[in-house]
Design an enzyme around this catalytic site. Structure first.
Site, short mmCIF file in Angstrom:
data_model
loop_
_atom_site.label_atom_id
_atom_site.label_comp_id
_atom_site.label_asym_id
_atom_site.label_seq_id
_atom_site.Cartn_x
_atom_site.Cartn_y
_atom_site.Cartn_z
N HIS A 1 2.09 2.55 4.90
CA HIS A 1 3.19 3.48 4.58
C HIS A 1 4.01 3.79 5.83
CE1 HIS A 1 0.20 5.05 1.36
NE2 HIS A 1 1.16 4.43 0.70
N LYS B 1 -3.22 13.22 -12.89
CA LYS B 1 -4.08 12.30 -12.15
C LYS B 1 -4.63 13.02 -10.94
CE LYS B 1 -3.40 7.72 -10.50
NZ LYS B 1 -2.40 6.75 -10.05
N ARG C 1 3.61 -5.44 -1.16
CA ARG C 1 2.56 -6.16 -0.43
C ARG C 1 2.31 -7.54 -0.98
NH1 ARG C 1 -0.98 -0.87 -1.15
NH2 ARG C 1 0.25 -1.07 -3.04
P1 ADP Z 1 -0.88 2.83 -2.79
O1 ADP Z 1 -1.91 3.69 -3.46
O2 ADP Z 1 -0.77 1.48 -3.44
O3 ADP Z 1 -1.01 2.79 -1.30
P2 ADP Z 1 1.50 4.62 -2.97
O4 ADP Z 1 2.01 5.16 -4.25
O5 ADP Z 1 0.97 5.63 -2.02
O6 ADP Z 1 0.48 3.46 -3.26
O7 ADP Z 1 2.63 3.77 -2.24
C1 ADP Z 1 3.94 4.20 -2.02
C2 ADP Z 1 4.79 3.01 -1.63
O8 ADP Z 1 4.27 2.44 -0.44
C3 ADP Z 1 4.80 1.89 -2.68
O9 ADP Z 1 6.10 1.32 -2.70
C4 ADP Z 1 3.79 0.92 -2.14
O10 ADP Z 1 4.04 -0.40 -2.59
C5 ADP Z 1 4.04 1.06 -0.64
N1 ADP Z 1 2.90 0.63 0.15
C6 ADP Z 1 1.63 1.09 0.09
N2 ADP Z 1 0.84 0.43 0.98
C7 ADP Z 1 1.64 -0.46 1.63
C8 ADP Z 1 1.43 -1.45 2.66
N3 ADP Z 1 0.24 -1.66 3.18
N4 ADP Z 1 2.51 -2.17 3.06
C9 ADP Z 1 3.73 -1.96 2.49
N5 ADP Z 1 3.98 -1.07 1.53
C10 ADP Z 1 2.97 -0.32 1.10
#
Ligand code: ADP
Length: 167
Positions: free
Chosen positions: A17, A41, A90
């Site tokens: 993130h 959730k 990803r």
């Molecule tokens: P997650 O539980 O899959 O980490 P989130 O809802 O917190 O999901 O993710 C928010 C955004 O950050 C989404 O667009 C998700 O695809 C992106 N994201 C999460 N982890 C990564 C990563 N390792 N690299 C790039 N983008 C990411």
């Protein structure tokens, strides 16, 4: 001068993130990082805890702010004058999910554009769900999450016990 929103559950925030945030803050005038609240959730961290972890991490950045939102993200974006939703991708399964979501959001508000940002290859296996599982077994998280998040995960494991986790 375009303002953008980066929405997510951030349960908890990871280096994946943070990498997207770091890249997006260099492109957009302002970046609103939004913890999307879903009261149906239950996460490992409460929305307020995720907000506090992100604030801790992002307070040095002048053009980044952290928000909690329990309405539709497009409504949040419009009411803050943000034209762009940033989403990290990803993998191909991520993309197909994100693509459908973007079509739905476009239908809700055609003024708002979704922009996809591919993950940095260093972080493509990072997933909040896998990190929570690893934390529950006391695994080494130092390459995956920043120190404040690792400490918060350790605290949670003490409370809920090893090997246990909520989603
Ligand atoms: P997650 O539980 O899959 O980490 P989130 O809802 O917190 O999901 O993710 C928010 C955004 O950050 C989404 O667009 C998700 O695809 C992106 N994201 C999460 N982890 C990564 C990563 N390792 N690299 C790039 N983008 C990411």
């Amino acid at each position: 001068m375009v303002k953008a929103v980066f929405p997510g559950s951030f349960d908890p925030p990871t280096y994946g993130h943070l990498n997207i945030i770091d890249r997006a803050r260099g492109i957009f005038e302002e970046l609103y990082v939004v913890v999307a609240v879903n009261r149906q959730k239950s996460g490992l961290f409460s929305p307020e805890e995720r907000f506090a972890l992100l604030q801790d991490l992002l307070s040095p950045y002048k053009n980044v702010s952290v928000h909690l939102c329990d309405t539709l993200i497009v409504n949040f974006a419009r009411s803050h004058g943000c034209r762009v939703l940033v989403r990290g991708v990803r993998s191909v399964p991520d993309f197909s999910y994100e693509f459908e979501l973007s079509i739905m959001n476009k239908g809700l508000d055609p003024w708002i554009e979704t922009i996809f940002m591919p993950t940095d290859p260093k972080y493509f296996v990072l997933r909040s769900s896998a990190i929570k599982e690893l934390a529950s077994f006391d695994g080494d998280l130092s390459a995956m999450v920043p120190p404040n998040v690792a400490a918060a995960l350790r605290e949670k494991s003490k409370v809920i016990g090893p090997g246990e986790q909520s989603t």
